[in-house]
Enzyme design. Structure first.
Site, PDB file in Angstrom:
ATOM      1  N   ILE A 118      -8.392   7.553   8.259  1.00 52.87           N
ATOM      2  CA  ILE A 118      -9.653   8.235   8.003  1.00 52.87           C
ATOM      3  C   ILE A 118     -10.773   7.524   8.764  1.00 52.87           C
ATOM      4  CG2 ILE A 118     -11.268   8.988   6.210  1.00 52.87           C
ATOM      5  CD1 ILE A 118      -8.946   8.782   4.205  1.00 52.87           C
ATOM      6  N   TYR A 162       0.829  -1.204   0.000  1.00 58.62           N
ATOM      7  CA  TYR A 162       0.000   0.000   0.000  1.00 58.62           C
ATOM      8  C   TYR A 162       0.866   1.257   0.000  1.00 58.62           C
ATOM      9  CZ  TYR A 162      -3.115   3.644   1.796  1.00 58.62           C
ATOM     10  OH  TYR A 162      -3.824   4.809   1.977  1.00 58.62           O
ATOM     11  N   ALA A 163       1.862   1.284   0.878  1.00 56.49           N
ATOM     12  CA  ALA A 163       2.722   2.457   0.981  1.00 56.49           C
ATOM     13  C   ALA A 163       3.514   2.685  -0.304  1.00 56.49           C
ATOM     14  CB  ALA A 163       3.670   2.310   2.168  1.00 56.49           C
ATOM     15  N   ALA A 164       3.949   1.625  -0.928  1.00 52.51           N
ATOM     16  CA  ALA A 164       4.692   1.770  -2.184  1.00 52.51           C
ATOM     17  C   ALA A 164       3.815   2.410  -3.255  1.00 52.51           C
ATOM     18  CB  ALA A 164       5.202   0.414  -2.651  1.00 52.51           C
ATOM     19  N   SER A 165       2.566   1.996  -3.323  1.00 55.49           N
ATOM     20  CA  SER A 165       1.670   2.549  -4.341  1.00 55.49           C
ATOM     21  C   SER A 165       1.341   4.009  -4.056  1.00 55.49           C
ATOM     22  CB  SER A 165       0.380   1.724  -4.427  1.00 55.49           C
ATOM     23  OG  SER A 165      -0.401   1.835  -3.253  1.00 55.49           O
ATOM     24  N   LYS A 166       1.150   4.346  -2.794  1.00 53.42           N
ATOM     25  CA  LYS A 166       0.858   5.740  -2.448  1.00 53.42           C
ATOM     26  C   LYS A 166       2.104   6.615  -2.574  1.00 53.42           C
ATOM     27  CE  LYS A 166      -3.569   5.934  -1.485  1.00 53.42           C
ATOM     28  NZ  LYS A 166      -4.480   6.805  -2.257  1.00 53.42           N
ATOM     29  N   THR A 169     -13.795   5.987   8.862  1.00 49.87           N
ATOM     30  CA  THR A 169     -14.813   5.368   8.013  1.00 49.87           C
ATOM     31  C   THR A 169     -15.360   4.126   8.712  1.00 49.87           C
ATOM     32  OG1 THR A 169     -13.269   3.878   6.867  1.00 49.87           O
ATOM     33  CG2 THR A 169     -13.549   6.108   5.963  1.00 49.87           C
TER      34      THR A 169
END
Length: 226
Positions: A177, A144-148, A179
């Site tokens: 967030i 996830y962090a790599a994509s962001k 949610t």
């Protein structure tokens, strides 16, 4: 004068809050999403569902509908994306590709195709959703962090690329967030410290404003509850 605003991922919790903020300001809002339809209606919005934002033809068709209905594109907010928690040892390499596709390729695809319309605007604005978690990745957050992080680099590079134009490019980097999904996944957390979707929407609305015309290439943390 009402602007033409696109919010990708506009049927989700954050996308709904962002789209609503622009609609309440009197802008013409289009919500583009992979889901077939919104869970929550938004009066006056142009809703375009079933769009694969990694596919250029599908994305271009959606953009053509927006331009035909609203006369152009002034603001693009790239909310569409996804999240997963998975360790490298116990996970799949396919997850890394999926996160890149959902978070980075979606933003790059629609942004590239929308650029001609955005550059034709007197004050084009692109706002991406990065992530505070991509500044330093924790265990299980690698894919996830790599994509962001890719979204962050896209923001910076495109801001320089468009330096001589009327278009600014910025990103907001939320912390967790608030949610329903995040509450269900982390039931023991202190929800009061989480950032509210409406608070993120207000920051995005500012970055999309004429007052923020001097800001481009910025990665702005959004971390307070709001």
């Amino acid at each position: 004068m009402a602007r033409s605003v696109i919010v990708t991922g506009g049927f989700g919790i954050l996308g709904q809050a962002v789209a609503q903020a622009f609609a309440e300001a009197g802008d013409r809002v289009a919500r583009i999403d992979f889901a077939p339809g919104p869970k929550e209606p938004l009066s006056g919005a142009l809703d375009i569902g079933g769009v694969d934002l990694t596919d250029a033809a599908s994305t271009q068709a959606a953009l053509d509908k927006v331009v035909a209905a609203h006369g152009g594109i002034d603001v693009l907010v790239n909310v569409a994306g996804g999240f997963t928690w998975e360790t490298l040892e116990g996970g799949s390499i396919g997850t890394w590709a999926r996160m890149q596709s959902m978070n980075l390729i979606t933003a790059a695809t629609i942004t590239q195709l929308a650029l001609p319309s955005l550059k034709a605007s007197s004050a084009g604005r692109i706002v991406n959703i990065g992530a505070g978690a991509a500044i330093k990745a924790a265990a299980g957050m690698g894919s996830y962090a790599a994509s962001k992080s890719g979204v962050h680099r896209l923001t910076e590079a495109l801001a320089e690329e468009l330096a001589g134009s009327t278009v600014t490019v910025n990103a907001v980097l939320p912390s967790i967030i608030d949610t329903p999904t995040n509450r269900a996944d982390m039931p023991d957390a202190d929800f009061s410290t989480w950032v509210q979707p409406a608070a993120i929407a207000r920051v995005i609305a500012f970055l999309a404003s004429t007052e923020a015309g001097a800001i481009t290439g910025a990665l702005i943390p959004v971390t307070r509850g709001g």
